[in-house]
Design a protein around this motif. Structure first.
Motif, PDB file in Angstrom:
ATOM      1  N   GLU A 470      33.176  37.107  25.680  1.00 40.68           N
ATOM      2  CA  GLU A 470      32.669  38.235  24.914  1.00 40.68           C
ATOM      3  C   GLU A 470      32.221  39.380  25.822  1.00 40.68           C
ATOM      4  OE1 GLU A 470      29.669  37.057  22.216  1.00 40.68           O
ATOM      5  OE2 GLU A 470      30.980  35.772  21.020  1.00 40.68           O
ATOM      6  N   LYS A 471      32.224  39.150  27.132  1.00 34.85           N
ATOM      7  CA  LYS A 471      31.742  40.184  28.047  1.00 34.85           C
ATOM      8  C   LYS A 471      32.803  40.682  29.019  1.00 34.85           C
ATOM      9  CE  LYS A 471      27.538  39.890  29.665  1.00 34.85           C
ATOM     10  NZ  LYS A 471      26.302  39.386  30.345  1.00 34.85           N
ATOM     11  N   TYR A 472      33.791  39.830  29.349  1.00 40.49           N
ATOM     12  CA  TYR A 472      34.743  40.200  30.391  1.00 40.49           C
ATOM     13  C   TYR A 472      36.171  40.133  29.867  1.00 40.49           C
ATOM     14  CZ  TYR A 472      30.537  39.637  33.076  1.00 40.49           C
ATOM     15  OH  TYR A 472      29.251  39.760  33.519  1.00 40.49           O
ATOM     16  N   ALA A 473      37.031  41.009  30.416  1.00 40.51           N
ATOM     17  CA  ALA A 473      38.315  41.266  29.777  1.00 40.51           C
ATOM     18  C   ALA A 473      39.539  40.892  30.602  1.00 40.51           C
ATOM     19  CB  ALA A 473      38.399  42.760  29.411  1.00 40.51           C
ATOM     20  N   ALA A 474      39.397  40.240  31.743  1.00 47.08           N
ATOM     21  CA  ALA A 474      40.581  39.784  32.468  1.00 47.08           C
ATOM     22  C   ALA A 474      41.312  38.735  31.635  1.00 47.08           C
ATOM     23  CB  ALA A 474      40.175  39.210  33.820  1.00 47.08           C
ATOM     24  N   SER A 475      42.580  38.480  31.950  1.00 49.49           N
ATOM     25  CA  SER A 475      43.342  37.518  31.157  1.00 49.49           C
ATOM     26  C   SER A 475      44.377  36.820  32.023  1.00 49.49           C
ATOM     27  CB  SER A 475      44.042  38.216  29.978  1.00 49.49           C
ATOM     28  OG  SER A 475      44.995  39.155  30.451  1.00 49.49           O
ATOM     29  N   SER A 483      49.837  34.415  36.749  1.00 50.52           N
ATOM     30  CA  SER A 483      50.081  35.385  35.681  1.00 50.52           C
ATOM     31  C   SER A 483      48.864  36.233  35.345  1.00 50.52           C
ATOM     32  CB  SER A 483      50.521  34.643  34.411  1.00 50.52           C
ATOM     33  OG  SER A 483      49.466  33.814  33.933  1.00 50.52           O
ATOM     34  N   CYS A 484      47.771  36.128  36.095  1.00 56.45           N
ATOM     35  CA  CYS A 484      46.536  36.815  35.713  1.00 56.45           C
ATOM     36  C   CYS A 484      46.686  38.322  35.842  1.00 56.45           C
ATOM     37  CB  CYS A 484      45.366  36.320  36.553  1.00 56.45           C
ATOM     38  SG  CYS A 484      44.987  34.569  36.295  1.00 56.45           S
ATOM     39  N   GLN A 485      46.099  39.030  34.889  1.00 59.82           N
ATOM     40  CA  GLN A 485      46.160  40.484  34.818  1.00 59.82           C
ATOM     41  C   GLN A 485      44.750  41.054  34.784  1.00 59.82           C
ATOM     42  OE1 GLN A 485      49.313  41.268  35.437  1.00 59.82           O
ATOM     43  NE2 GLN A 485      50.152  41.967  33.498  1.00 59.82           N
ATOM     44  N   GLN A 486      44.622  42.319  35.165  1.00 64.57           N
ATOM     45  CA  GLN A 486      43.385  43.078  35.046  1.00 64.57           C
ATOM     46  C   GLN A 486      42.256  42.452  35.862  1.00 64.57           C
ATOM     47  OE1 GLN A 486      43.705  42.952  30.560  1.00 64.57           O
ATOM     48  NE2 GLN A 486      43.136  45.093  30.797  1.00 64.57           N
ATOM     49  N   VAL A 487      42.590  41.946  37.033  1.00 64.64           N
ATOM     50  CA  VAL A 487      41.601  41.350  37.918  1.00 64.64           C
ATOM     51  C   VAL A 487      42.097  41.533  39.343  1.00 64.64           C
ATOM     52  CG1 VAL A 487      42.678  39.077  37.740  1.00 64.64           C
ATOM     53  CG2 VAL A 487      40.282  39.242  38.400  1.00 64.64           C
ATOM     54  N   ALA A 488      41.169  41.701  40.290  1.00 68.50           N
ATOM     55  CA  ALA A 488      41.539  41.875  41.696  1.00 68.50           C
ATOM     56  C   ALA A 488      40.555  41.102  42.563  1.00 68.50           C
ATOM     57  CB  ALA A 488      41.560  43.351  42.083  1.00 68.50           C
ATOM     58  N   VAL A 489      41.031  40.655  43.720  1.00 66.88           N
ATOM     59  CA  VAL A 489      40.202  39.916  44.663  1.00 66.88           C
ATOM     60  C   VAL A 489      40.299  40.583  46.028  1.00 66.88           C
ATOM     61  CG1 VAL A 489      39.862  37.720  45.851  1.00 66.88           C
ATOM     62  CG2 VAL A 489      40.471  37.736  43.433  1.00 66.88           C
ATOM     63  N   GLY A 490      39.154  40.864  46.625  1.00 69.83           N
ATOM     64  CA  GLY A 490      39.086  41.453  47.962  1.00 69.83           C
ATOM     65  C   GLY A 490      37.640  41.593  48.376  1.00 69.83           C
ATOM     66  N   ASN A 491      37.402  41.847  49.662  1.00 72.20           N
ATOM     67  CA  ASN A 491      36.034  42.032  50.156  1.00 72.20           C
ATOM     68  C   ASN A 491      35.147  40.823  49.871  1.00 72.20           C
ATOM     69  OD1 ASN A 491      36.767  44.703  50.893  1.00 72.20           O
ATOM     70  ND2 ASN A 491      36.245  45.441  48.847  1.00 72.20           N
ATOM     71  N   ASN A 492      35.746  39.633  49.776  1.00 75.28           N
ATOM     72  CA  ASN A 492      35.038  38.410  49.386  1.00 75.28           C
ATOM     73  C   ASN A 492      34.361  38.548  48.026  1.00 75.28           C
ATOM     74  OD1 ASN A 492      34.583  35.700  50.130  1.00 75.28           O
ATOM     75  ND2 ASN A 492      32.437  36.142  50.523  1.00 75.28           N
ATOM     76  N   ARG A 493      35.002  39.318  47.158  1.00 78.27           N
ATOM     77  CA  ARG A 493      34.524  39.531  45.805  1.00 78.27           C
ATOM     78  C   ARG A 493      35.683  39.415  44.829  1.00 78.27           C
ATOM     79  NH1 ARG A 493      30.609  41.272  48.669  1.00 78.27           N
ATOM     80  NH2 ARG A 493      28.703  42.266  47.879  1.00 78.27           N
ATOM     81  N   ILE A 494      35.346  39.130  43.572  1.00 78.95           N
ATOM     82  CA  ILE A 494      36.313  39.223  42.497  1.00 78.95           C
ATOM     83  C   ILE A 494      35.872  40.356  41.593  1.00 78.95           C
ATOM     84  CG2 ILE A 494      35.143  37.416  41.120  1.00 78.95           C
ATOM     85  CD1 ILE A 494      37.981  36.714  40.046  1.00 78.95           C
ATOM     86  N   TYR A 495      36.808  41.245  41.262  1.00 78.29           N
ATOM     87  CA  TYR A 495      36.521  42.433  40.461  1.00 78.29           C
ATOM     88  C   TYR A 495      37.125  42.246  39.069  1.00 78.29           C
ATOM     89  CZ  TYR A 495      35.510  44.399  45.051  1.00 78.29           C
ATOM     90  OH  TYR A 495      34.987  44.623  46.305  1.00 78.29           O
TER      91      TYR A 495
END
Length: 632
Positions: A470-475, A483-495
């Motif tokens: 209900e809060k986050y929109a990656a899929s 197949s994941c969309q609308q998400v990125a990983v870098g800087n030792n973080r997940i966006y």
């Protein structure tokens, strides 16, 4: 509402949300011992995993607590007891804030009848969209969406009573002792010279290669219509080289002039494409899986049993082949997914898998047979190679995430996913990040209830990050590993992007944010990039230490591409597309969950990954395979 055509019973669908059946195949075992570990040193001191509490136990009654703003860490007011954790999350952990409220402000509960998240799409991995009546303004301020099988289903569900007891609970996982210790973890440098510090102070922001064009206002470079098809057809795969934009078509791969859209070359395939690697080598080579023969009226579906390597610089099919399963027999393996890591092409399906040399096509390894009904469900590529391995009974599987040596296929480490995980998706291989819907609790068709940050060298869980649907929109498409969309990983973080919510009082439209979580601790960092009134944004990819993001436009403006500094989270506009209604309709006709967004050097390409026969509901709408924008 027109539903997409369904695949025949003798041909399994390729990916898509939900959980279609995949019959348990024969198993495979561990390949030969690995050579040198390509993953580098792990972060030190992995945190331990506290046990999760059961679902369905409401918190005890108490005085209302104030909620801090969405995307910021929460600190209880002095003298007040800590708040109870959210529904279904472990006790004794700090809560996350609610949507859009500044620290110290009381949060209101949503009224009866607020729309909830969309339900899982129906049909062949394909969403549908609500009918929009002529003359009505677009809903949610995000532009008109074409009523076709390419648009996402949006279902307004009525909520009886919602008890808000806080947002998600972000925690560092432990070995199950239930303590609340903070674990110190070091970080390691990633690819492309990224500074991966875990304290959020020095993340290499500004190290990206993308520069601001002299004129950020773009114009349409070209638009490619969808090819005519008679059924649901995969057109997954698009790549940018130094000279071409390359897109899959029906029975062919085509290179286009990135500025004009004129055809530069075409690679004919013996049959229809069924899978394409997201990754490309530095010399512009990639891999695809395709059917061995063209479809006919007598045989509408062919077996996806061929793998091939493409040279996107010359427009040539370097090699193609099929292989038999490791279990023996003469039948070739049917492939559902394919990826690339270094010079290793790895392809998998429910009845087997294989890996090949990218340049020669020589077979490198196959998953071996095992007695516990295990098989390689699919691979994640890129800077490293990892696999989701499924074992056990069909109705009670055990999933294991393994980092692999790309050359030999030997496991470097293993992490067993928790019970209740039927499907898992690899978000990133270096660092190793996995998404899963644990116990089917996401409830929104996204395929994600939690992210898992794993030390690829040791197989230790660094952090488990709950991602409230209900809060986050990656899929992620649950039946496809990469197949994941609308998400990125870098800087030792997940966006990750937040779900849409009400904008300011001056706006009638929705908006959202991109926030991040530390992969070493699982804690929210406080990073927050606001889309702005009437826009919604999501990550497209990393650019060194920066995040390239796309902003979906309102009904009267064009979309934008922005660069978000990884250190300061300051946004810089790289492109703003025309607001002309016809152009905007074409741009917003793509559903982000089923489209590919490629941006580089002042050019943006949006393309479909699956097309179908035009229905009566979309006869008046133009349907595009690709829409491209470039600087004026």
């Amino acid at each position: 509402m027109t539903q997409p055509p369904q695949p025949p019973p003798n041909e399994p669908p390729q990916g898509g949300f939900g959980a279609p059946q995949d019959p348990p195949p024969g198993g495979f075992g561990a390949p030969t011992p690995p050579p040198a570990d390509p993953f580098g040193k792990p972060p030190a001191g992995p945190p331990a995993t506290p046990p999760q509490s059961g679902y369905g136990t409401p918190p005890p009654a108490g005085p209302p607590q104030q909620q801090p703003g969405y995307g910021y860490p929460q600190t209880p007011p002095p003298g007040q007891p800590p708040q109870q954790p959210g529904y279904g999350f472990p006790q004794g952990q700090p809560q996350q804030p609610g949507y859009g409220f500044p620290p110290g402000q009381p949060q209101q509960q949503p009224g009866y009848g607020y729309p909830q998240q969309g339900q899982p799409p129906q049909g062949y991995g394909y969403p549908t969209a609500p009918m929009q009546q002529p003359g009505q303004p677009p809903q949610n301020g995000n532009g008109p969406k074409k009523f076709s099988t390419q648009a996402q289903i949006i279902v307004a569900a009525v909520v009886a009573v919602v008890l808000i007891v806080g947002g998600g609970v972000w925690y560092a996982s432990s070995g199950g002792d239930g303590d609340d210790k903070k674990d110190e973890a070091s970080t390691s440098a990633g690819a492309d010279g990224e500074n991966k510090g875990g304290d959020g102070k020095d993340l290499g922001g500004g190290s990206g290669k993308e520069k601001v064009p002299a004129n950020t206002r773009s114009m349409v470079a070209f638009q490619l219509p969808q090819p005519k098809v008679t059924d649901v057809t995969t057109v997954d795969g698009s790549w940018l080289t130094d000279k071409a934009y390359v897109k899959t078509g029906v029975n062919e791969i085509i290179g286009y002039d990135p500025a004009k859209g004129t055809k530069l070359w075409s690679i004919p395939l013996p049959g229809q494409l069924c899978a394409a690697s997201r990754h490309m080598s530095k010399d512009f080579k990639t891999a695809v899986a395709f059917e061995g023969a063209k479809r006919t009226a007598a045989k509408k579906y062919q077996s996806c049993d061929h793998v091939g390597a493409l040279d996107l610089s010359t427009g040539k099919l370097m090699w193609s082949k099929s292989v038999t399963a490791a279990t023996g027999g003469d039948e070739p393996v049917r492939f559902a997914e394919i990826t690339l890591s270094g010079t290793t092409v790895a392809a998998a399906g429910t009845d087997g898998g294989a890996a090949f040399d990218l340049n020669t096509g020589a077979e490198r390894w196959k998953p071996k047979v095992s007695t516990d009904r295990c098989y390689d469900s699919g691979y994640g590529g890129g800077d490293a190679l990892a696999v989701v391995r499924k074992c056990g009974a069909y109705d009670d599987p055990q999933l294991t995430i393994q980092a692999l040596n790309p050359t030999s296929g030997a496991p470097l480490s293993s992490y067993k996913m928790p019970p209740g995980v039927e499907y898992a998706s690899i978000v990133s291989t270096k660092p190793l990040v996995v998404a899963a819907d644990v116990g089917d609790t996401a409830g929104d068709g996204s395929g994600i209830s939690d992210f898992f940050s794993i030390d690829a060298a040791t197989g230790k869980l660094l952090a488990r990050i709950p991602a409230d649907g209900e809060k986050y929109a990656a899929s992620c498409r649950s039946t496809e590993v990469e197949s994941c969309q609308q998400v990125a990983v870098g800087n030792n973080r997940i966006y990750v992007p937040t779900e849409e919510h009400d904008g300011s009082n001056d706006s009638a439209g929705d908006t959202n944010e991109i926030v991040s979580f530390d992969l070493a601790t699982g804690k929210q960092t406080g990073d927050r990039a606001d889309a702005g009134d009437d826009y919604t944004l999501f990550p497209v990819r990393m650019d060194g230490g920066n995040i390239i993001a796309y902003k979906e436009p309102p009904y009267d403006k064009g979309g934008q591409v922005v660069s978000i500094d990884g250190s300061t989270f300051k946004q810089t506009v790289l492109m703003e597309n025309p607001s002309d209604e016809t152009i905007r309709d074409a741009e917003t006709s793509f559903s982000p969950e089923y489209a590919e967004y490629r941006y580089s050097g002042g050019r943006l390409f949006i393309s479909e990954t699956m097309i179908s026969k035009s229905g009566e509901s979309s006869l008046d709408d133009k349907e595009y395979l690709v829409v491209a924008f470039g600087a004026n």
